[in-house]
Design a protein around this motif. Structure first.
Motif, PDB file in Angstrom:
ATOM      1  N   VAL A  74       0.839  -1.194   0.000  1.00 50.54           N
ATOM      2  CA  VAL A  74       0.000   0.000   0.000  1.00 50.54           C
ATOM      3  C   VAL A  74       0.877   1.248   0.000  1.00 50.54           C
ATOM      4  O   VAL A  74       2.066   1.202   0.308  1.00 50.54           O
ATOM      5  CB  VAL A  74      -0.974   0.079   1.198  1.00 50.54           C
ATOM      6  CG1 VAL A  74      -1.929  -1.085   1.213  1.00 50.54           C
ATOM      7  CG2 VAL A  74      -0.228   0.185   2.501  1.00 50.54           C
ATOM      8  N   ILE A 116      -8.382   9.245  -0.873  1.00 48.63           N
ATOM      9  CA  ILE A 116      -8.095   7.869  -0.462  1.00 48.63           C
ATOM     10  C   ILE A 116      -8.703   6.969  -1.537  1.00 48.63           C
ATOM     11  O   ILE A 116      -9.867   7.141  -1.889  1.00 48.63           O
ATOM     12  CB  ILE A 116      -8.719   7.577   0.921  1.00 48.63           C
ATOM     13  CG1 ILE A 116      -7.895   8.277   2.012  1.00 48.63           C
ATOM     14  CG2 ILE A 116      -8.798   6.072   1.185  1.00 48.63           C
ATOM     15  CD1 ILE A 116      -8.505   8.217   3.403  1.00 48.63           C
ATOM     16  N   CYS A 117      -7.896   6.047  -2.087  1.00 53.31           N
ATOM     17  CA  CYS A 117      -8.392   5.157  -3.140  1.00 53.31           C
ATOM     18  C   CYS A 117      -8.033   3.728  -2.750  1.00 53.31           C
ATOM     19  O   CYS A 117      -6.955   3.246  -3.087  1.00 53.31           O
ATOM     20  CB  CYS A 117      -7.765   5.455  -4.497  1.00 53.31           C
ATOM     21  SG  CYS A 117      -7.413   7.180  -4.833  1.00 53.31           S
ATOM     22  N   ARG A 118      -8.924   3.095  -2.007  1.00 49.40           N
ATOM     23  CA  ARG A 118      -8.591   1.782  -1.473  1.00 49.40           C
ATOM     24  C   ARG A 118      -8.321   0.776  -2.585  1.00 49.40           C
ATOM     25  O   ARG A 118      -7.390  -0.018  -2.486  1.00 49.40           O
ATOM     26  CB  ARG A 118      -9.734   1.286  -0.585  1.00 49.40           C
ATOM     27  CG  ARG A 118      -9.368   0.004   0.104  1.00 49.40           C
ATOM     28  CD  ARG A 118     -10.346  -0.380   1.195  1.00 49.40           C
ATOM     29  NE  ARG A 118      -9.788  -1.532   1.901  1.00 49.40           N
ATOM     30  CZ  ARG A 118     -10.086  -1.872   3.141  1.00 49.40           C
ATOM     31  NH1 ARG A 118     -10.933  -1.156   3.828  1.00 49.40           N
ATOM     32  NH2 ARG A 118      -9.542  -2.922   3.695  1.00 49.40           N
ATOM     33  N   LEU A 122      -4.101   3.083  -2.348  1.00 50.51           N
ATOM     34  CA  LEU A 122      -3.707   4.362  -1.735  1.00 50.51           C
ATOM     35  C   LEU A 122      -4.501   4.498  -0.436  1.00 50.51           C
ATOM     36  O   LEU A 122      -5.678   4.860  -0.447  1.00 50.51           O
ATOM     37  CB  LEU A 122      -3.999   5.529  -2.674  1.00 50.51           C
ATOM     38  CG  LEU A 122      -3.701   6.923  -2.106  1.00 50.51           C
ATOM     39  CD1 LEU A 122      -2.232   7.097  -1.762  1.00 50.51           C
ATOM     40  CD2 LEU A 122      -4.136   8.001  -3.085  1.00 50.51           C
ATOM     41  N   GLN A 123      -3.843   4.198   0.681  1.00 45.73           N
ATOM     42  CA  GLN A 123      -4.567   4.106   1.960  1.00 45.73           C
ATOM     43  C   GLN A 123      -4.864   5.465   2.563  1.00 45.73           C
ATOM     44  O   GLN A 123      -5.861   5.642   3.265  1.00 45.73           O
ATOM     45  CB  GLN A 123      -3.759   3.262   2.960  1.00 45.73           C
ATOM     46  CG  GLN A 123      -4.476   3.107   4.304  1.00 45.73           C
ATOM     47  CD  GLN A 123      -3.749   2.198   5.277  1.00 45.73           C
ATOM     48  OE1 GLN A 123      -3.058   1.275   4.871  1.00 45.73           O
ATOM     49  NE2 GLN A 123      -3.902   2.449   6.556  1.00 45.73           N
ATOM     50  N   PHE A 124      -3.998   6.429   2.318  1.00 43.51           N
ATOM     51  CA  PHE A 124      -4.165   7.693   3.032  1.00 43.51           C
ATOM     52  C   PHE A 124      -3.393   8.782   2.316  1.00 43.51           C
ATOM     53  O   PHE A 124      -2.327   8.536   1.758  1.00 43.51           O
ATOM     54  CB  PHE A 124      -3.640   7.542   4.466  1.00 43.51           C
ATOM     55  CG  PHE A 124      -3.899   8.723   5.361  1.00 43.51           C
ATOM     56  CD1 PHE A 124      -5.182   9.090   5.703  1.00 43.51           C
ATOM     57  CD2 PHE A 124      -2.842   9.470   5.874  1.00 43.51           C
ATOM     58  CE1 PHE A 124      -5.423  10.184   6.532  1.00 43.51           C
ATOM     59  CE2 PHE A 124      -3.074  10.563   6.706  1.00 43.51           C
ATOM     60  CZ  PHE A 124      -4.372  10.912   7.028  1.00 43.51           C
ATOM     61  N   SER A 131       1.833  13.452   9.553  1.00 43.90           N
ATOM     62  CA  SER A 131       0.835  12.546  10.124  1.00 43.90           C
ATOM     63  C   SER A 131       0.774  11.223   9.365  1.00 43.90           C
ATOM     64  O   SER A 131       0.569  10.161   9.954  1.00 43.90           O
ATOM     65  CB  SER A 131      -0.546  13.212  10.138  1.00 43.90           C
ATOM     66  OG  SER A 131      -0.976  13.483   8.822  1.00 43.90           O
ATOM     67  N   ILE A 135       0.731   6.919  10.218  1.00 43.17           N
ATOM     68  CA  ILE A 135      -0.344   6.053   9.730  1.00 43.17           C
ATOM     69  C   ILE A 135       0.227   4.971   8.809  1.00 43.17           C
ATOM     70  O   ILE A 135      -0.147   3.801   8.889  1.00 43.17           O
ATOM     71  CB  ILE A 135      -1.434   6.918   9.067  1.00 43.17           C
ATOM     72  CG1 ILE A 135      -2.177   7.686  10.174  1.00 43.17           C
ATOM     73  CG2 ILE A 135      -2.391   6.074   8.235  1.00 43.17           C
ATOM     74  CD1 ILE A 135      -3.193   8.691   9.698  1.00 43.17           C
ATOM     75  N   ALA A 139       0.237   0.950   9.196  1.00 42.01           N
ATOM     76  CA  ALA A 139      -0.185   0.002   8.162  1.00 42.01           C
ATOM     77  C   ALA A 139       0.839  -1.125   8.067  1.00 42.01           C
ATOM     78  O   ALA A 139       0.492  -2.306   7.938  1.00 42.01           O
ATOM     79  CB  ALA A 139      -0.334   0.722   6.820  1.00 42.01           C
TER      80      ALA A 139
END
Lengths: 335, 315
Positions: A74, A116-118, A122-124, A131, A135, A139
């Protein structure tokens, strides 16, 4: 001339990046540059609100670091992230729709630039500097706990190294040997402040090494160099050896951000000119020419990347109720 | 959560029963590491911001982290991750990700730690959409709600005072979910809403009034966000008198918000026979000396006087 400026690429050419892969990386970089230009035009035309943080100049890092990753991996990005999203395989139509605040966007227009495109891994996308590093490290913690074999690639700028949470996260990543690759897009500025004014040394790798994370200083405008560094780092993470830090030296082609119009110049003109001569797209093109590609062939690749974007933008503008905007804006010069 | 035996037992049970649960703390119990393993019981450096940020990232990927931040004041070290990210990701991602995360911490207890750390900051988080805020006022409720928090599909901030939650025996299970208030003591004459450790003096005061023939209904909201406003309204409409008590102080406390919401409801407002009474801590930082600490906290005497004012007033 061009050969000299892009010497880094030519010298480092080796068999690890095939001609086909390099051509594909070049195509992706052309697409990203074109999305970036479109977003600046659309924003200047007030077709959406908020800031655009253009990534032009960083394309080789987004593409080079993203390309060697696989389906289990990810990506965690930050506000200068449209290139990371495209490189991760996000649908350009849905990315542009997200910026335009449309229901068709990945996040129904709620997230805008912080998309965000799961389904594209693209997690975040972090709005707050540093920040996303925590995160993304978390992950990687999840990947380690559940033994997925996945790796998290976290992108951030040189400004993020001023944030305490980044150092806290690197400490955890190193202590627990987490499967994470920290990719620092070191463009020499944080907002409009020169990084060397606020850090004790221009070497950010030394900061990572202070956390006992192996660091790789690469030419961030050389897509092959980034690709090779990322491949090594991904392999290291996947084998259980822990995190890596890639310091990719680069430069923003345009500026930090734009609202209604571009900001006034804030960097020395000679510095800008020197970096523009080493534009990552130019360098990739040159590397391909050195490998024997034809100019016409490369022009076709560039056009193909751009057309993918044009089609997406045209469709989104039409569905957004601005059918005339595409034709009106397409001819405008990009910054 | 420091020596809170029964609550620790809940966390360990969940760790053993659900392999998605991980526990992050600066000094987790050795026994847990032995029983559950180092993979899921993580001994952390003192890095509250990154602990919470990493828990957010791990929760998005399907784990159910519990981050124990020790004291409530340490929540403030992780404000960006809690308020800007944990709270918003489910909404901003359009539901692509959820953040099933529990952050636990202790409110004031009998440690009398020091000026910087005795703090009841839960109201700060009530201004952040997307956060669930649980402040139980008794051990049975705390155990049930801690389990519910760990099974909840969003970020939960769990503030518990060692004064109400100490104890080793696991209390009987009771049906109660996040977002439900509990009538701790039924009554007809006055509604007394108490938060956290203030429940202890609220129950004492209610018992004292019972001897005088006054029936006080004590309600613990338990979950401050989302608030079970319906249960609170029902009680106030029944009794017509409202007293609220908590240890926190300031110009925008949780009880002030509750009172405002009750007054803003026409039916409840019409049923009121006296002005609501608020009993809070004094608006100063918690001092170190014990005598000064006692002067700052709301007392049973102050609460009794407030109930009496409410009973005397009539309209």
């Amino acid at each position: 001339m061009e050969a000299d400026r892009c010497k880094g690429s030519a010298q480092l050419t080796d068999s690890s990046v095939s001609n086909e892969v390099l051509a594909d990386l070049y195509l992706q970089m052309c697409a990203i540059r074109h999305v970036d230009e479109w977003l600046l035009r659309l924003r200047a035309a007030k077709l959406f609100v908020g800031a655009v943080h253009p990534c032009s100049g960083h394309e080789a890092i987004a593409v080079g670091a993203g390309a060697p990753s696989g389906a289990r991996d990810v990506v965690v990005s930050y506000y200068r992230g449209i290139g990371h999203a495209v490189a991760a395989g996000a649908d350009i139509r849905r990315l542009v729709a997200e910026r335009l605040g449309l229901q068709e966007g990945y996040c129904y227009g709620r997230a805008g630039e912080f998309v965000i495109c799961r389904d594209a891994r693209l997690q975040f996308t972090a709005a707050i500097i540093g920040s996303g590093v925590a995160i993304g490290t978390g992950a990687a913690l999840a990947d380690q706990v559940t033994s997925t074999g996945g790796v998290t690639i976290v992108f951030f700028g040189d400004g993020a190294l001023g944030a305490g949470i980044v150092h806290e996260s690197m400490n955890f990543a190193a202590t627990w040997a987490l499967p994470v690759v920290f990719v620092c897009e070191h463009n020499g500025y944080q907002d409009h402040t020169r990084t060397e004014e606020v850090y004790p040394s221009p070497s950010l790798s030394r900061l990572a090494e202070g956390h006992q994370i192996p660091a790789d200083l690469v030419d961030g405008n050389d897509v092959e160099a980034v690709y090779r560094a990322a491949s090594r780092a991904l392999h290291r993470a996947r084998s259980g050896a822990g995190p890596s830090f890639i310091e990719a030296r680069t430069y923003l082609r345009c500026f930090h951000l734009q609202f209604d119009e571009p900001p006034p110049p804030y960097r020395p003109p000679d510095e800008e000119a020197a970096w523009l001569a080493r534009d990552p797209l130019t360098c990739a093109r040159h590397a391909l020419l050195t490998r024997g590609a034809e100019g016409a062939e490369l022009a076709a690749i560039a056009r193909s990347g751009q057309e993918r974007v044009d089609v997406a933008v045209r469709e989104v503008l039409r569905s957004a109720g601005h059918p005339a905007a595409y034709a009106a804006l397409a001819g405008r010069p990009a910054p | 959560m420091n020596d809170l035996g029964a609550l620790d037992a809940i966390v360990l049970r969940e760790l053993l029963d659900d392999e998605r649960v991980i526990y992050m703390h600066t000094h987790p119990p050795r026994e847990w590491i032995e029983k559950v393993g180092r993979e899921r019981v993580r001994t952390c450096a003192i890095s509250e911001a990154a602990m919470v940020g990493m828990a957010v990232g791990a929760a998005m990927r399907g784990l159910r982290p519990v981050v124990d931040l020790n004291r409530a004041s340490f929540m403030l070290c992780a404000m960006d991750q809690i308020c800007n990210h944990a709270a918003k990701i489910q909404y901003l991602s359009g539901g692509q990700y959820t953040v099933p995360l529990t952050i636990t911490c202790a409110l004031r207890g009998d440690y009398h730690v020091d000026v910087g750390r005795e703090h009841a900051p839960y109201a700060m988080f009530l201004n952040v959409p997307g956060l669930t805020v649980v402040v139980p006022g008794s051990l049975p409720d705390a155990t049930v709600l801690l389990r519910a928090s760990m099974r909840y599909d969003g970020p939960v901030l769990f503030f518990v005072s060692p004064l109400v939650a100490a104890g080793d025996s696991t209390p009987a299970w009771q049906p109660l979910s996040i977002g439900q208030a509990r009538v701790a003591r039924p009554g007809d004459d006055v509604t007394l809403i108490a938060i956290g450790a203030a429940m202890l003096i609220a129950m004492d005061v209610a018992r004292q009034f019972e001897r005088d023939g006054v029936s006080v209904e004590v309600i613990d909201p338990l979950t401050l966000a989302p608030l079970d406003i319906g249960s609170l309204r029902r009680s106030v409409r029944k009794t017509g008198r409202l007293v609220l008590v908590e240890e926190a102080s300031g110009d925008a406390t949780a009880t002030m918000g509750i009172a405002a919401r009750l007054l803003a409801d026409a039916g409840t407002f019409a049923a009121l026979r006296a002005a609501p009474q608020l009993v809070l801590g004094q608006p100063v930082p918690m001092p170190s000396a014990l005598a000064k600490e006692e002067a700052v906290l709301p007392s049973a005497d102050q609460l009794r006087a407030a109930v009496e004012r409410s009973l005397r007033a009539a309209r």
